[in-house]
Design a protein around this motif. Structure first.
Motif, PDB file in Angstrom:
ATOM      1  N   VAL A 133     -13.650  11.520  80.236  1.00  0.00           N
ATOM      2  CA  VAL A 133     -12.381  11.952  80.848  1.00  0.00           C
ATOM      3  C   VAL A 133     -11.218  11.311  80.087  1.00  0.00           C
ATOM      4  O   VAL A 133     -11.188  10.088  79.919  1.00  0.00           O
ATOM      5  N   PRO A 134     -10.254  12.089  79.622  1.00  0.00           N
ATOM      6  CA  PRO A 134      -9.120  11.507  78.890  1.00  0.00           C
ATOM      7  C   PRO A 134      -8.265  10.585  79.759  1.00  0.00           C
ATOM      8  O   PRO A 134      -8.071  10.849  80.950  1.00  0.00           O
ATOM      9  N   ASP A 146     -13.635   4.464  69.954  1.00  0.00           N
ATOM     10  CA  ASP A 146     -13.468   5.312  71.136  1.00  0.00           C
ATOM     11  C   ASP A 146     -14.361   6.536  70.988  1.00  0.00           C
ATOM     12  O   ASP A 146     -13.905   7.636  70.659  1.00  0.00           O
ATOM     13  N   PRO A 147     -15.681   6.339  71.196  1.00  0.00           N
ATOM     14  CA  PRO A 147     -16.641   7.412  70.874  1.00  0.00           C
ATOM     15  C   PRO A 147     -16.315   8.747  71.548  1.00  0.00           C
ATOM     16  O   PRO A 147     -16.486   9.795  70.957  1.00  0.00           O
ATOM     17  N   ALA A 148     -15.828   8.691  72.790  1.00  0.00           N
ATOM     18  CA  ALA A 148     -15.531   9.959  73.478  1.00  0.00           C
ATOM     19  C   ALA A 148     -14.114  10.448  73.176  1.00  0.00           C
ATOM     20  O   ALA A 148     -13.716  11.501  73.684  1.00  0.00           O
ATOM     21  N   MET A 149     -13.382   9.717  72.374  1.00  0.00           N
ATOM     22  CA  MET A 149     -11.993  10.065  71.997  1.00  0.00           C
ATOM     23  C   MET A 149     -11.152  10.363  73.257  1.00  0.00           C
ATOM     24  O   MET A 149     -10.512  11.395  73.370  1.00  0.00           O
ATOM     25  N   ILE A 150     -11.160   9.394  74.162  1.00  0.00           N
ATOM     26  CA  ILE A 150     -10.499   9.639  75.445  1.00  0.00           C
ATOM     27  C   ILE A 150      -9.147   8.950  75.579  1.00  0.00           C
ATOM     28  O   ILE A 150      -8.321   9.374  76.379  1.00  0.00           O
ATOM     29  N   LEU A 151      -8.927   7.875  74.820  1.00  0.00           N
ATOM     30  CA  LEU A 151      -7.710   7.099  75.048  1.00  0.00           C
ATOM     31  C   LEU A 151      -6.534   7.703  74.263  1.00  0.00           C
ATOM     32  O   LEU A 151      -6.558   7.779  73.046  1.00  0.00           O
ATOM     33  N   ASN A 152      -5.530   8.102  75.023  1.00  0.00           N
ATOM     34  CA  ASN A 152      -4.331   8.731  74.443  1.00  0.00           C
ATOM     35  C   ASN A 152      -4.716   9.822  73.437  1.00  0.00           C
ATOM     36  O   ASN A 152      -4.260   9.848  72.302  1.00  0.00           O
ATOM     37  N   ARG A 153      -5.543  10.681  73.956  1.00  0.00           N
ATOM     38  CA  ARG A 153      -6.079  11.790  73.165  1.00  0.00           C
ATOM     39  C   ARG A 153      -4.933  12.698  72.702  1.00  0.00           C
ATOM     40  O   ARG A 153      -3.967  12.896  73.428  1.00  0.00           O
ATOM     41  N   HIS A 154      -5.058  13.214  71.554  1.00  0.00           N
ATOM     42  CA  HIS A 154      -4.098  14.187  71.003  1.00  0.00           C
ATOM     43  C   HIS A 154      -2.739  13.598  70.664  1.00  0.00           C
ATOM     44  O   HIS A 154      -1.829  14.332  70.322  1.00  0.00           O
ATOM     45  N   VAL A 155      -2.574  12.290  70.812  1.00  0.00           N
ATOM     46  CA  VAL A 155      -1.254  11.735  70.507  1.00  0.00           C
ATOM     47  C   VAL A 155      -1.000  11.721  69.011  1.00  0.00           C
ATOM     48  O   VAL A 155       0.042  12.195  68.551  1.00  0.00           O
ATOM     49  N   ILE A 156      -1.947  11.191  68.251  1.00  0.00           N
ATOM     50  CA  ILE A 156      -1.744  11.280  66.801  1.00  0.00           C
ATOM     51  C   ILE A 156      -2.922  11.926  66.081  1.00  0.00           C
ATOM     52  O   ILE A 156      -2.767  12.408  64.970  1.00  0.00           O
ATOM     53  N   PHE A 157      -4.123  11.911  66.691  1.00  0.00           N
ATOM     54  CA  PHE A 157      -5.278  12.542  66.012  1.00  0.00           C
ATOM     55  C   PHE A 157      -5.585  13.897  66.622  1.00  0.00           C
ATOM     56  O   PHE A 157      -5.419  14.112  67.803  1.00  0.00           O
TER      57      PHE A 157
END
Lengths: 316, 523
Positions: B104-105, B512-523
């Motif tokens: 969950v992001p 951050d394997p699930a790429m959940i923290l501040n998703r879409h902010v820079i990556f």
């Protein structure tokens, strides 16, 4: 201006005692207004609505110039109409005095000291003497404590009760009022009368303020200060610089209130001790001087330093 | 389906309400997923149940989530599925562990002063860090402060000033949070001397994306420290920070006025190089009225500047500049509107930059309060776009002049705010993939281009075009940007190159394997 004008800048949080204690945006003007923008019911915002001290610091800060405290009072009224906080409503209504026939006072100058100051007869006598320079100042028999509480809570005041309170005051040219909520209402009710905040008036007397020194923490009465911030800020800044005393002003030049408001005393929502400790935090003071007797009572609970009313500087 | 008959559950924990648009607007047509990379609520109910079990309060009522609908920019809109008020590192650690488990992001938010939607949650959990905003310890001897990460800089100043202390440098905005600022930079008018706010941090307590609580500094877990500082919230949540502080001093202010942008910028750079002042910056009203602010921490520094450096400054004092400007417009009556605008702007703005109750003996006693309130009053509004260019010294004059030309093309009135940033040679690793341009040595320079939107209505397209055109200058010149996340993240690869972005993306995937923290902010 309405709640829809709030665009969430968060400036109101910075001087908000409710937010300072909870650190939860729900408990702030911004939180209340943002919630309303998203269709919150009165029930959902009631905890914040009735925690607010109505100190008025947010009114000074809001860049959109929303009249926040008036809006909160209106929202409280609406909440009561919707049957929210019914016990509180009943409780306050029961405290509203029964109207009695009062005769008009003949004196030009009348003082409405409020309950806490009435319990300090020596101080009250000094105030009477200090404010009797031109004409004799008398103490009102009915100083409308119940009305002040009802105004703060947003409770309807009957026409008869209002009339019985105002009738003795009708002949006065000048009123000194301790309670800021009453002061604001009297501006509407008695537009022709000169209305003075009691604490502010005393703070203008050189014979008192000349006794202040750098070991003193001078507590400005927050509500009436914020109500007329532009005019009063210069006075208090001068007082601070001339006497070297500290004040309860924050970096925004708002006064940090105690939690001694009538509503919070009746049904505590904010911790009075925590608020007092925040006022004192990091300050090196030997004495606390207050404009408002209720503030004095609150501060004496959190410090071993002497706490005295500004009028008690007379002869000190 | 009749829209009136649709009822949505209120305060229903664990359930995502039906999309309010779908039933009537897409009648009979299965809803299409047009942005497959966005999280669509998978495993939300199980996640919420796990949060409940862990005693973490999650607010899901529409008025709770709606409070965080946009940021200071007012252009990006999104809603979280639920809000958590940060209360402790342990609580956040549990939240992050569960968020990893259920993918969950989590979007973190301090003051919400981003302009490109970086602190707006498009679904998932919004973590409101202002719940952790207390000063923990002030060390008067070592001149450090330990504070919770969600604290507004202004509240930190409130606590420090009681002790006669002050922070080093912080954004000129009262409601920026310490954690948020350390994650992106933080520029003050003394940054040319003391560096950006992020360089004040001595140590941090960080909750990693996988939910570990780690203390880090240049000496301890240095790699994490490097990534979190100026890391745009990608590598951890700053729950506590130890910052350097200093004795409080009021400011001795001087304003110099220019009618040439180039001269003003060159003088700013020269003054910074000479280290002759403690504060410096440029604020423009228009091309013909540019203000260079120079200020000092002590009478001695002020006197030294006036006797040794003032002559080299080409700007005028207020009165000589007013006379010159009046003479300029007197022979150009067709530009009367411009002159009137200048006069009106000066009349409205200048008193707010020197309010009597924030001045004492000609010195400014609360610079952040004064500047921040002026910013909100005169530049604030429902929408704000502030594209910027962050360049090396050599490229700065051209960056400013080309950006200024773009502003002129789009808006009748705008402001430029320029300031230098002293760099720390030992923090090179911190600066990688950040607003600090890779080719900057000793100093970097930033210029913000802020249109005065006022009550005018501009389309999103127009505002986006404006931002793009400013950022295109950066691509052309090889600069960086302060606001390069969110809606502007498309420029990161163009400006900083694939290699460095791929390197950081690989580190992000590992942390951050699930790429959940501040998703879409820079990556």
């Amino acid at each position: 201006m309405s709640h829809s004008n709030c665009h969430g800048c968060s400036l109101c949080l910075l001087s908000c005692p409710m937010w300072q204690q909870r650190r939860d945006v729900q408990y702030s003007p911004q939180g209340i207004f943002k919630a309303l923008q998203h269709n919150a019911t009165h029930d959902e915002i009631a905890p914040a609505l009735f925690s607010c001290l109505l100190c008025g610091a947010c009114d000074v800060l809001c860049p959109e110039q929303i009249d926040i405290t008036d809006m909160i009072k209106t929202l409280r009224q609406e909440a009561f109409v919707k049957g929210i906080e019914i016990e509180l409503q009943k409780n306050i209504e029961s405290l509203l005095a029964q109207p009695v026939a009062e005769t008009r006072l003949e004196e030009n100058t009348i003082i409405l000291p409020g309950k806490a100051l009435r319990s300090m007869p020596d101080t009250l006598t000094k105030i009477q003497r200090l404010l009797s320079n031109e004409t004799h100042a008398v103490i009102a028999t009915d100083d409308g404590d119940d009305i002040a509480l009802a105004l703060e809570a947003g409770i309807h005041i009957s026409e008869q009760r209002r009339h019985s309170f105002l009738e003795p005051l009708q002949g006065a040219k000048r009123l000194y009022i301790s309670n800021a909520h009453l002061l604001r209402a009297l501006h509407r009710w008695l537009p022709a009368t000169e209305l003075c905040a009691l604490g502010y008036s005393l703070s203008q007397l050189n014979e008192l303020t000349s006794k202040l020194n750098k070991g003193d923490l001078y507590l400005i009465e927050a509500q009436s200060f914020h109500f007329d911030h532009k005019q009063k800020i210069t006075h208090y800044d001068q007082l601070r610089y001339q006497q070297g005393c500290q004040t309860n002003m924050d970096l925004q030049r708002n006064a940090i209130p105690t939690a001694a408001g009538a509503l919070n005393t009746l049904r505590p929502a904010l911790d009075s001790t925590e608020q007092g400790n925040w006022i004192l935090s990091g300050r090196n003071v030997q004495r606390i001087v207050v404009e408002c007797a209720e503030d004095g009572l609150a501060m004496s609970q959190v410090t071993h330093h002497p706490v005295l009313h500004i009028a008690d500087l007379m002869g000190a | 389906m009749d829209k009136q008959n649709i009822t949505y559950p209120r305060n229903t924990i664990g359930e995502i309400p039906p999309c309010p648009v779908a039933p009537d607007s897409l009648q009979g047509i299965p809803r299409q997923q047009t942005n497959p990379s966005r999280w669509q609520g998978e495993q939300w109910s199980a996640f919420v149940a796990a949060l409940q079990q862990a005693n973490i309060e999650l607010r899901v009522a529409p008025h709770n989530t709606g409070t965080y609908m946009t940021d200071a920019g007012g252009l990006a809109y999104g809603k979280p599925h639920g809000v958590v008020i940060a209360r402790s590192a342990a609580q956040i650690a549990t939240l992050m562990q569960l968020a990893q488990q259920f993918q969950v992001p989590v979007t973190t938010r301090g003051g919400g002063l981003t302009t490109e939607g970086e602190s707006v949650a498009f679904g998932g959990v919004l973590l409101d860090m202002t719940g952790m905003s207390r000063v923990l310890h002030i060390d008067k001897t070592a001149l450090t402060v330990r504070t919770e990460g969600g604290i507004f800089w202004h509240l930190l100043a409130e606590a420090l000033r009681r002790e006669g202390l002050d922070y080093l440098s912080a954004p000129l905005n009262l409601t920026s949070s310490v954690g948020g600022t350390l994650g992106v930079g933080g520029i003050d008018v003394n940054s040319s001397k003391l560096g950006c706010s992020a360089d004040q941090a001595i140590a941090l307590q960080v909750v990693t994306p996988t939910g570990e609580i780690v203390e880090c500094s240049d000496e301890e877990h240095a790699e994490l420290f490097q990534r979190v500082i100026l890391g745009y919230g990608q590598f951890g949540i700053i729950t506590e920070a130890t910052l350097r502080i200093r004795p409080y001093t009021p400011l001795r202010m001087h304003y110099f006025y220019y009618s040439s942008l180039r001269n003003a910028v060159e003088d700013l750079i020269q003054i910074d190089r000479s280290e002759a002042c403690d504060y410096s910056g440029i604020l423009t009203m228009m091309d013909r009225a540019i203000t260079l602010l120079v200020a000092f921490d002590s009478d001695e520094r002020e006197a030294e500047f006036l006797s040794h450096h003032r002559k080299a400054v080409r700007g005028y004092g207020e009165l000589p500049f007013a006379i010159r400007t009046a003479a300029y417009y007197a022979v150009r009556p067709w530009r009367i509107k411009e002159a009137l605008y200048l006069y009106q702007r000066k009349r409205e703005l200048f008193p707010d930059l020197q309010p009597a109750h924030h001045m004492q003996g000609g010195q400014m006693i609360d610079r952040t309060v004064v500047f921040s309130r002026a910013v909100w009053k005169h530049w604030g509004g429902r929408q704000m776009v502030i594209p910027d260019l962050a360049s090396s010294v050599d490229k700065f004059v051209e960056s400013v002049e080309r950006g200024n030309a773009v502003c002129k093309k789009y808006f009748p009135h705008y402001t430029l705010y320029c300031v230098g940033i002293k760099l720390r040679a030992d923090h090179k690793a911190h600066y990688e993939l950040s607003c600090i341009p890779p080719d900057a040595e000793e100093w970097a320079y930033g210029c913000e281009f802020e249109p005065m939107l006022g009550d005018n209505s501009y389309s999103r397209d127009q505002l986006q075009s404006f931002k793009n055109e400013i950022y295109d200058i950066g691509v052309d010149l090889g600069t960086s940007y302060y606001r390069f996340g969110g809606m502007m993240k498309g420029y990161i690869r163009r400006a900083l190159g694939d290699e460095v972005v791929e390197k950081h993306l690989a580190m992000k995937r590992q942390a951050d394997p699930a790429m959940i923290l501040n998703r879409h902010v820079i990556f």
